[in-house]
Design an enzyme around this catalytic site. Structure first.
Site, mmCIF file in Angstrom:
data_model
loop_
_atom_site.group_PDB
_atom_site.id
_atom_site.type_symbol
_atom_site.label_atom_id
_atom_site.label_comp_id
_atom_site.label_asym_id
_atom_site.label_seq_id
_atom_site.Cartn_x
_atom_site.Cartn_y
_atom_site.Cartn_z
ATOM 1 N N LYS A 120 -6.848 -6.542 -5.024
ATOM 2 C CA LYS A 120 -5.811 -5.497 -5.002
ATOM 3 C C LYS A 120 -4.646 -5.977 -4.127
ATOM 4 O O LYS A 120 -4.863 -6.600 -3.079
ATOM 5 C CB LYS A 120 -6.405 -4.197 -4.445
ATOM 6 C CG LYS A 120 -5.473 -2.984 -4.540
ATOM 7 C CD LYS A 120 -6.156 -1.714 -4.034
ATOM 8 C CE LYS A 120 -5.261 -0.493 -4.112
ATOM 9 N NZ LYS A 120 -5.909 0.740 -3.617
ATOM 10 N N SER A 176 -5.710 4.816 -6.685
ATOM 11 C CA SER A 176 -4.636 3.861 -6.701
ATOM 12 C C SER A 176 -5.035 2.453 -7.128
ATOM 13 O O SER A 176 -4.179 1.661 -7.502
ATOM 14 C CB SER A 176 -4.002 3.780 -5.308
ATOM 15 O OG SER A 176 -4.903 3.230 -4.365
ATOM 16 N N SER A 210 -9.485 6.218 -4.211
ATOM 17 C CA SER A 210 -8.785 5.158 -4.944
ATOM 18 C C SER A 210 -9.660 4.047 -5.502
ATOM 19 O O SER A 210 -9.167 3.197 -6.243
ATOM 20 C CB SER A 210 -7.703 4.534 -4.058
ATOM 21 O OG SER A 210 -6.621 5.411 -3.926
#
Lengths: 103, 485
Positions: free
Chosen positions: B77, B152, B176
């Site tokens: 990420k 997210s 997330s």
């Protein structure tokens, strides 16, 4: 707190504290959005929190101390490469005093 | 090649038996990403040069037969910093940021031989539940490209669900990892707060943020978490609790496991199809030998309110560092230092980030502090107490991960409060610092549903044991996006 609403003036004030500039249209939009979010957050007023301790962190750990030893110290050049402007080993910034007009 | 029908152990066997080299594995992974990512937009960037160099070094030294991650590619990420590789947190303000060191999770995985192949899309600074707030691109759901991937960590979830990488790292501040895992039909683990170092994680809300793992299979997830967990001198909040070998005791036996089902997690607002799917999942756990009782977590409905105050307050403080001095592109025609701050932040942050910075700034300001910030922190205490009462009698909590399945893009654009309410079932875990996982539980209208498993602090093993038993009994991992039933 119940029925509290955020005003456009408050939104503009908070934006200035946060170093954000808003256009008129943005000020309207954020007032509307933050108002809707306030509808949620103000429900907390219903909860009885008399004598309840606040929790700011869930870790059970206390302050951790360590020796103050420099590691990976020779990286100032690499660090400066991320700065938009630098001179020698210093980061350049615009004038703070704005020609003496402020401050 | 894709990773839809394999797992890390099988890949490891192929590497050890020299059926494939690490370099070839990385090359094929990158080629597949190149081929498929136009469809998903999961990746912000690949790091091919670095990945191939690392893989070559591993081949040169020889695959470590005792180390299952040796030579295995994975995705990162983009709020986890990577040395010399642009790291943006999907924000314009960091478009040119090249970190000078690696996040601890990245360096630990590298020590184990895992090879990072690229940076994954996300909501800007991890603020969002759809990955739509990314400045750069819109990631699509692995099962239906007209639907949001969740967020997210949307890029991380899709990259694993679509078989682009065997595993990916994400972060979870209010759901997330778990929610995008649910939306994409994969396993997503958010460990106990303190289990994994946050060193090198671009901070959103420091008392809530935690790094975790996306995989298709439960055992792979346990393996990766064990490899990166544990105390780190660089993160004072990382725990010195011993890290068990999470993958060691996965035997499918959950006889006698005491499971609690919170009534509030099946309240109005949760889709009927999701409820039925998760209820069936809980019945399966019972069939496997667990006992199941209904319990109450009475402060659940206040979680969203308390979370948005606390997380935004912490964010407003953490994001003060983005002032245009040490990183980011400097705006032109800046008149003064004050003007530099304002122009950099105004041009560099997106609307969602600005909204949260303003909410946080308001909550912390004189006159609002007691009614907002302190009040929210007190409600957090009550939420912790709710959980501790349940865990006095139970090993595990089972519930839906999200109130619904993946929805259309732009669905809640003008109503941030609707999007925020979507996090009602994931937020409490972060507030209490607990470990939580989303494990695939079935489908509604062809879209995946996740079952959330929550344990007490540092009891990840309990979650992995239950999830593994459930996975083996249901074998939902055999159904893949675009494949036939």
């Amino acid at each position: 707190m119940a029925n509290e609403q955020i005003t456009r003036e408050e939104v503009e004030h908070v934006a200035s504290l946060a170093k954000l500039a808003l256009t008129d249209a943005e000020a309207d939009m954020f007032t509307d959005h933050l108002g809707k979010i306030f509808d949620i957050v103000t429900t907390l007023a219903e909860v009885d929190t008399e004598n309840v301790k606040p929790t700011y962190s869930v870790t059970e750990m206390q302050t951790v101390l360590r020796d103050d030893v420099a590691v990976n110290a020779q990286q100032s050049e690499a660090l400066l490469n991320n700065a938009p402007e630098h001179q020698g080993t210093l980061i350049k910034v615009p004038a703070i005093l704005n020609g003496g007009a402020e401050g | 090649m894709d990773f839809l029908h394999t797992d890390i152990e099988k890949l490891h066997e192929q590497l050890v038996n020299k059926e494939i080299t690490s370099v070839d594995l990385v090359k094929e992974t990158l080629a597949n990403i190149e081929q498929t990512d136009a469809k998903y937009d999961a990746f912000l960037a690949t790091m091919s040069e670095k990945a191939l160099a690392e893989a070559a070094a591993i081949d040169e030294a020889g695959i470590d037969p005792d180390n299952v991650l040796s030579g295995i590619p994975y995705g990162i990420k983009d709020n986890l910093i990577t040395k010399d590789v642009t790291t943006t947190a999907a924000s314009k303000i960091l478009q040119d940021f090249k970190p000078i060191y690696d996040a601890t999770v990245v360096s630990r995985l590298r020590e184990q031989g895992a090879v990072g192949v690229g940076k994954l899309n996300m909501d800007e600074f991890a603020m969002g539940s759809t990955t739509e707030t990314s400045y750069y691109k819109q990631t699509k759901n692995a099962w239906d490209q007209t639907k949001v991937p969740g967020g997210s960590s949307g890029g991380s979830a899709v990259s694993v669900a679509a078989g682009q990488v065997p595993f990916a790292l994400g972060t979870d501040t209010g759901g997330s990892i778990r929610q995008p895992a649910a939306f994409n039909g994969i396993v997503g683990m958010k460990p106990t707060y303190g289990r994994v170092s946050r060193w090198g994680v671009i901070a959103f809300a420091s008392s809530l943020d935690q790094v975790g793992v996306f995989t298709r299979r439960v055992k792979d997830n346990a393996t990766v978490l064990a490899a990166m967990a544990g105390h780190d001198d660089n993160d004072q909040t990382s725990s010195d609790q011993a890290v068990p070998d999470f993958a060691a005791h996965l035997d499918g036996d959950i006889a006698g496991l005491k499971i609690a089902v919170p009534t509030e997690y099946f309240a109005a607002g949760v889709d009927e199809g999701v409820k039925a799917t998760v209820r069936a999942g809980i019945d399966k756990l019972r069939e496997l030998g667990a006992t199941v009782d209904e319990v109450s977590l009475p402060h659940t409905k206040y979680g969203v309110a308390a979370y948005y105050i606390l997380a935004s307050a912490e964010a407003s403080s953490n994001l003060q560092r983005f002032d245009g001095i040490r990183y980011s592109t400097r705006p032109e025609n800046v008149k003064s230092l004050e003007d530099l701050y304002v122009q950099t932040r105004t041009q560099g942050f997106g609307d969602e980030v600005k909204r949260r910075i303003m909410l946080g700034t308001y909550s912390l300001s004189a006159g609002s502090y007691d009614a907002f910030f302190k009040k929210a922190a007190q409600v957090r205490t009550l939420m912790n107490d709710d959980f501790q009462k349940v865990f006095a009698d139970y090993d595990l909590i089972a519930a839906p991960t999200a109130p619904n399945v993946a929805y259309d893009f732009g669905a809640n654009q003008d109503d941030p409060e609707v999007t925020y309410m979507n996090d009602v079932l994931t937020i409490p875990v972060n507030m209490a610092g607990l470990p939580g996982m989303s494990v695939p539980a079935g489908f509604v209208d062809g879209l995946p549903v996740g079952m959330q498993l929550i344990a007490n602090r540092y009891q990840e093993e309990t979650i992995y044991r239950a999830a593994y038993a459930y996975e083996q009994a249901t074998r939902l991992f055999e159904k893949v996006p675009g494949g036939k039933d």
